[in-house]
Write a protein that holds these residues in place. Structure first.
Motif, PDB file in Angstrom:
ATOM      1  N   ALA A  57       0.824  -1.213   0.000  1.00  0.00           N
ATOM      2  CA  ALA A  57       0.000   0.000   0.000  1.00  0.00           C
ATOM      3  C   ALA A  57       0.856   1.260   0.000  1.00  0.00           C
ATOM      4  O   ALA A  57       0.521   2.249  -0.675  1.00  0.00           O
ATOM      5  CB  ALA A  57      -0.931  -0.012   1.210  1.00  0.00           C
ATOM      6  N   ASP A  58       1.964   1.254   0.766  1.00  0.00           N
ATOM      7  CA  ASP A  58       2.789   2.459   0.825  1.00  0.00           C
ATOM      8  C   ASP A  58       3.487   2.723  -0.504  1.00  0.00           C
ATOM      9  O   ASP A  58       3.625   3.885  -0.919  1.00  0.00           O
ATOM     10  CB  ASP A  58       3.809   2.381   1.963  1.00  0.00           C
ATOM     11  N   LEU A  59       3.922   1.658  -1.185  1.00  0.00           N
ATOM     12  CA  LEU A  59       4.560   1.845  -2.491  1.00  0.00           C
ATOM     13  C   LEU A  59       3.534   2.343  -3.504  1.00  0.00           C
ATOM     14  O   LEU A  59       3.832   3.250  -4.293  1.00  0.00           O
ATOM     15  CB  LEU A  59       5.180   0.534  -2.967  1.00  0.00           C
ATOM     16  N   ALA A  61       0.888   4.124  -2.911  1.00  0.00           N
ATOM     17  CA  ALA A  61       0.596   5.519  -2.601  1.00  0.00           C
ATOM     18  C   ALA A  61       1.724   6.423  -3.079  1.00  0.00           C
ATOM     19  O   ALA A  61       1.489   7.507  -3.628  1.00  0.00           O
ATOM     20  CB  ALA A  61       0.370   5.683  -1.104  1.00  0.00           C
ATOM     21  N   SER A  62       2.974   5.975  -2.879  1.00  0.00           N
ATOM     22  CA  SER A  62       4.123   6.768  -3.304  1.00  0.00           C
ATOM     23  C   SER A  62       4.141   6.940  -4.822  1.00  0.00           C
ATOM     24  O   SER A  62       4.414   8.046  -5.333  1.00  0.00           O
ATOM     25  CB  SER A  62       5.408   6.079  -2.840  1.00  0.00           C
ATOM     26  N   THR A  65       1.384   9.342  -5.910  1.00  0.00           N
ATOM     27  CA  THR A  65       1.772  10.722  -5.599  1.00  0.00           C
ATOM     28  C   THR A  65       2.767  11.262  -6.623  1.00  0.00           C
ATOM     29  O   THR A  65       2.749  12.446  -6.971  1.00  0.00           O
ATOM     30  CB  THR A  65       2.400  10.785  -4.188  1.00  0.00           C
TER      31      THR A  65
END
Length: 220
Positions: A57-59, A61-62, A65
């Motif tokens: 999920a963090d990748l 989102a990155s 962005t």
């Protein structure tokens, strides 16, 4: 246009090699969690394709962005993320598609399916190749020819994807073929060898898989 499609199987190569392949590509597509492979190599894809069940999920989102396009498909789809990612590259105009990460891991079903994508009519007009750092698998459709380069001793395997590959001719291989037919399922075409820096395979009719296993690591 040259495209790189990265799948979530075993990369079979260093991050440095992957970065070099990416640098030579006009379009970079990650199939779902394969975005992490590119991230480790310091490469940002232009597009992520898949049902997004394996990307962190963090990748994700990155990447969003940073403006990376995300093409999400439902989990209950009838095509693999690999096929969808290649199709996305072709739809965007790629005529050369290098696929990395097609093999290895614990999902032999995906490895088999990825190999058979070489026979898919939807990609017939594209120079589709499955790459590792030490090997390349391509196909030639008849009537047609394929040039091969490498070094003497590199292994070259010829295997029919059609029921019969008709009129196979080869030059520059240790065991030449002179217009002979190869039958799907036979191991006759396995482990031929280059006798010099280049060779040529010609096919009168049918579809032939050509696998090159290098004894030396290419520069990228």
């Amino acid at each position: 246009m040259r495209a790189l499609v990265v799948l979530n199987g075993d990369q079979r190569g260093s991050d440095r090699w992957l970065a070099a392949v990416a640098a030579a590509s006009d379009l970079i597509v990650a199939a779902d969690g394969a975005a992490a492979k590119l991230d480790r190599a310091g490469v940002r894809p232009h597009l992520v394709v898949g049902d997004l069940d394996s990307i962190a999920a963090d990748l994700r989102a990155s990447l969003e962005t940073a403006g990376v396009a995300i093409e999400r498909h439902p989990t209950g789809k009838d095509r693999t993320d690999a096929e969808l990612a290649i199709a996305a590259a072709v739809w965007r105009g790629a005529d050369v598609v290098r696929v990395v990460g097609a093999f290895g891991g614990d999902r032999i079903d995906h490895a088999v399916a990825n190999l058979l994508l070489l026979a898919l009519a939807d990609f017939a007009a594209v120079d589709l190749r499955l790459d590792t750092e030490h090997a390349t698998i391509r196909r030639v459709a008849g009537p047609g020819a394929l040039a091969i380069d490498g070094v003497a001793g590199d292994y070259v395997t010829l295997e029919p994807l059609s029921e019969v590959a008709c009129g196979v001719r080869s030059d520059g291989l240790r065991y030449p073929l002179r217009g002979e037919d190869l039958v799907r399922g036979s191991s006759r075409g396995v482990s031929n060898e280059l006798i010099g820096p280049d060779a040529k395979v010609e096919l009168r009719d049918g579809l032939l898989l050509v696998a090159i296993q290098r004894r030396s690591v290419p520069s990228g």
